[in-house]
Design a protein around this motif. Structure first.
Motif, PDB file in Angstrom:
ATOM      1  N   ALA A  47       0.840  -1.204   0.000  1.00  0.00           N
ATOM      2  CA  ALA A  47       0.000   0.000   0.000  1.00  0.00           C
ATOM      3  C   ALA A  47       0.870   1.248   0.000  1.00  0.00           C
ATOM      4  O   ALA A  47       0.621   2.191  -0.770  1.00  0.00           O
ATOM      5  N   LEU A  48       1.915   1.243   0.827  1.00  0.00           N
ATOM      6  CA  LEU A  48       2.771   2.433   0.928  1.00  0.00           C
ATOM      7  C   LEU A  48       3.532   2.684  -0.374  1.00  0.00           C
ATOM      8  O   LEU A  48       3.565   3.810  -0.876  1.00  0.00           O
ATOM      9  N   VAL A  49       4.107   1.610  -0.954  1.00  0.00           N
ATOM     10  CA  VAL A  49       4.872   1.777  -2.207  1.00  0.00           C
ATOM     11  C   VAL A  49       3.967   2.316  -3.313  1.00  0.00           C
ATOM     12  O   VAL A  49       4.331   3.247  -4.041  1.00  0.00           O
ATOM     13  N   LEU A  50       2.743   1.798  -3.425  1.00  0.00           N
ATOM     14  CA  LEU A  50       1.851   2.256  -4.499  1.00  0.00           C
ATOM     15  C   LEU A  50       1.301   3.656  -4.222  1.00  0.00           C
ATOM     16  O   LEU A  50       1.049   4.424  -5.150  1.00  0.00           O
ATOM     17  N   LEU A  51       1.147   3.999  -2.942  1.00  0.00           N
ATOM     18  CA  LEU A  51       0.723   5.363  -2.611  1.00  0.00           C
ATOM     19  C   LEU A  51       1.810   6.347  -3.057  1.00  0.00           C
ATOM     20  O   LEU A  51       1.520   7.385  -3.660  1.00  0.00           O
ATOM     21  N   LEU A  52       3.085   5.986  -2.786  1.00  0.00           N
ATOM     22  CA  LEU A  52       4.189   6.837  -3.245  1.00  0.00           C
ATOM     23  C   LEU A  52       4.236   6.842  -4.777  1.00  0.00           C
ATOM     24  O   LEU A  52       4.508   7.870  -5.394  1.00  0.00           O
ATOM     25  N   GLY A  53       3.890   5.699  -5.394  1.00  0.00           N
ATOM     26  CA  GLY A  53       3.842   5.609  -6.862  1.00  0.00           C
ATOM     27  C   GLY A  53       2.801   6.569  -7.428  1.00  0.00           C
ATOM     28  O   GLY A  53       3.059   7.290  -8.403  1.00  0.00           O
ATOM     29  N   ALA A  54       1.623   6.615  -6.793  1.00  0.00           N
ATOM     30  CA  ALA A  54       0.562   7.520  -7.263  1.00  0.00           C
ATOM     31  C   ALA A  54       0.996   8.978  -7.101  1.00  0.00           C
ATOM     32  O   ALA A  54       0.733   9.818  -7.963  1.00  0.00           O
ATOM     33  N   LEU A  55       1.711   9.257  -6.002  1.00  0.00           N
ATOM     34  CA  LEU A  55       2.196  10.628  -5.761  1.00  0.00           C
ATOM     35  C   LEU A  55       3.303  11.017  -6.744  1.00  0.00           C
ATOM     36  O   LEU A  55       3.554  12.192  -6.979  1.00  0.00           O
ATOM     37  N   ALA A  56       3.975   9.998  -7.323  1.00  0.00           N
ATOM     38  CA  ALA A  56       5.089  10.280  -8.251  1.00  0.00           C
ATOM     39  C   ALA A  56       4.597  10.665  -9.646  1.00  0.00           C
ATOM     40  O   ALA A  56       5.333  11.272 -10.421  1.00  0.00           O
ATOM     41  N   VAL A  57       3.336  10.348  -9.958  1.00  0.00           N
ATOM     42  CA  VAL A  57       2.849  10.567 -11.333  1.00  0.00           C
ATOM     43  C   VAL A  57       2.976  12.036 -11.760  1.00  0.00           C
ATOM     44  O   VAL A  57       3.553  12.335 -12.814  1.00  0.00           O
ATOM     45  N   THR A  58       2.487  12.958 -10.941  1.00  0.00           N
ATOM     46  CA  THR A  58       2.518  14.376 -11.349  1.00  0.00           C
ATOM     47  C   THR A  58       3.933  14.909 -11.558  1.00  0.00           C
ATOM     48  O   THR A  58       4.229  15.453 -12.630  1.00  0.00           O
ATOM     49  N   PRO A  59       4.862  14.757 -10.579  1.00  0.00           N
ATOM     50  CA  PRO A  59       6.212  15.278 -10.838  1.00  0.00           C
ATOM     51  C   PRO A  59       6.869  14.617 -12.050  1.00  0.00           C
ATOM     52  O   PRO A  59       7.497  15.297 -12.866  1.00  0.00           O
ATOM     53  N   VAL A  60       6.710  13.284 -12.189  1.00  0.00           N
ATOM     54  CA  VAL A  60       7.338  12.602 -13.337  1.00  0.00           C
ATOM     55  C   VAL A  60       6.738  13.126 -14.645  1.00  0.00           C
ATOM     56  O   VAL A  60       7.456  13.403 -15.610  1.00  0.00           O
ATOM     57  N   ARG A  61       5.425  13.299 -14.663  1.00  0.00           N
ATOM     58  CA  ARG A  61       4.739  13.792 -15.860  1.00  0.00           C
ATOM     59  C   ARG A  61       5.234  15.194 -16.217  1.00  0.00           C
ATOM     60  O   ARG A  61       5.568  15.485 -17.361  1.00  0.00           O
ATOM     61  N   ARG A  62       5.344  16.055 -15.182  1.00  0.00           N
ATOM     62  CA  ARG A  62       5.758  17.442 -15.457  1.00  0.00           C
ATOM     63  C   ARG A  62       7.212  17.494 -15.899  1.00  0.00           C
ATOM     64  O   ARG A  62       7.567  18.266 -16.776  1.00  0.00           O
ATOM     65  N   ILE A  63       8.042  16.672 -15.275  1.00  0.00           N
ATOM     66  CA  ILE A  63       9.479  16.742 -15.598  1.00  0.00           C
ATOM     67  C   ILE A  63       9.767  16.082 -16.948  1.00  0.00           C
ATOM     68  O   ILE A  63      10.564  16.589 -17.741  1.00  0.00           O
ATOM     69  N   THR A  64       9.084  14.948 -17.244  1.00  0.00           N
ATOM     70  CA  THR A  64       9.384  14.239 -18.502  1.00  0.00           C
ATOM     71  C   THR A  64       8.496  14.692 -19.659  1.00  0.00           C
ATOM     72  O   THR A  64       8.804  14.436 -20.817  1.00  0.00           O
ATOM     73  N   GLY A  65       7.339  15.328 -19.336  1.00  0.00           N
ATOM     74  CA  GLY A  65       6.414  15.721 -20.401  1.00  0.00           C
ATOM     75  C   GLY A  65       5.589  14.534 -20.893  1.00  0.00           C
ATOM     76  O   GLY A  65       4.818  14.654 -21.839  1.00  0.00           O
ATOM     77  N   PHE A  66       5.725  13.389 -20.236  1.00  0.00           N
ATOM     78  CA  PHE A  66       4.965  12.199 -20.653  1.00  0.00           C
ATOM     79  C   PHE A  66       3.554  12.308 -20.054  1.00  0.00           C
ATOM     80  O   PHE A  66       3.219  11.709 -19.030  1.00  0.00           O
ATOM     81  N   ASN A  67       2.700  13.091 -20.712  1.00  0.00           N
ATOM     82  CA  ASN A  67       1.393  13.439 -20.141  1.00  0.00           C
ATOM     83  C   ASN A  67       0.443  12.275 -19.999  1.00  0.00           C
ATOM     84  O   ASN A  67      -0.472  12.301 -19.173  1.00  0.00           O
TER      85      ASN A  67
END
Ligand code: HEM
Length: 237
Positions: A84-104
């Motif tokens: 649960a914790l790893v996937l919660l951090l995974g869900a939180l990572a989507v926005t920064p990764v999307r903004r930094i990589t542009g992979f919308n």
């Protein structure tokens, strides 16, 4: 009506490349498989499902390998809590990764990852309350009230519930701007889950501290982007 073919849906018509060729051959030509991108999104979702199910593959292997050791119930509670914790951090990572990589397109899997995190947290809670505590409510309530790591875990779970309920398109439409505001609760849920982990382990704090560092790394860019946005707004006000 132009381009209308019996038995073919609006979808089909929209996918049919526009052409002035009115011959029956052209009108009956096979449709292109799918719109470019549809396959990519489908592939992205399949990969996300597989990644979110990795904890189950790992658990199956553990059960096969050593049967989960001397205390399988505790092992299962740990497994579900960590997943649960790893996937919660995974869900939180989507926005920064999307903004930094542009992979919308990553935005398309954020809900899926979030719901998997919630599902593992539900499993974690069920393993604790049903299998470990045998639904002895007085002990469970005592635990929640008196053991601070369980208080933090319970609070993290309570913060996840409205996020899971309002994750549907209907709620996004219904809540409008309030949806994004409500979903900031995920930051609180993340912080409480890490605190829960940290207080639980007492001595060996390596992994809770690693989770805290990851959480901070995912939250700090947001603080920076919010600060810049506010500054820009003030500058134009
Ligand atoms: C109602 C809510 C919750 C309860 C009652 C609860 C209960 C527990 C208990 C009893 C343990 C320790 C098991 C043991 O060592 O015997 C534990 C560990 C843990 N829980 Fe929770 N928890 C809750 C919510 C959560 C949530 C929402 C998350 C993450 C999103 C989470 C993540 C963890 C983690 C990472 C551990 C440590 C596992 C380890 O040491 O390997 N828990 N929880």
């Amino acid at each position: 009506m132009r381009g209308w073919i019996p038995g073919r849906s609006t979808e089909d018509r929209r996918d049919r490349p526009l052409t002035t060729d009115r011959s029956s051959e052209a009108r009956n030509a096979p449709l292109p498989a799918t719109r470019p991108g549809v396959n990519d999104v489908r592939r992205l979702k399949v990969v996300t499902w597989l990644l979110c199910l990795v904890p189950f593959f790992w658990l199956a292997w553990r059960i096969f390998d050593d049967g989960l050791g001397a205390n399988p119930i505790e092992e299962l509670i740990h497994w579900a809590g960590r997943s649960a914790l790893v996937l919660l951090l995974g869900a939180l990572a989507v926005t920064p990764v999307r903004r930094i990589t542009g992979f919308n397109r990553l935005i398309l899997i954020r809900r899926l990852v979030g719901l998997f995190a919630f599902s593992y947290a539900c499993l974690h809670l069920l393993l604790y309350a049903v299998v470990d505590q045998g639904l002895a409510w007085s002990f469970i309530l005592e635990d929640v009230a008196e053991r601070r790591y369980i208080t933090a875990g319970f609070s993290a779970f309570l913060a996840l519930v409205p996020l899971a309920i309002t994750s549907t398109k209907g709620w996004i439409r219904r809540l409008g701007k309030r949806w994004a505001r409500l979903h900031r609760l995920v930051y609180l849920a993340g912080a409480l889950a890490v605190l829960h982990f940290y207080w639980r382990v007492k001595a060996d704090t390596l992994w809770p501290l690693v989770s805290a560092a990851v959480l901070l790394t995912l939250l700090l860019p947001r603080v920076w982007w919010a600060y810049r946005k506010r500054k820009a707004r003030r500058a134009t006000a």
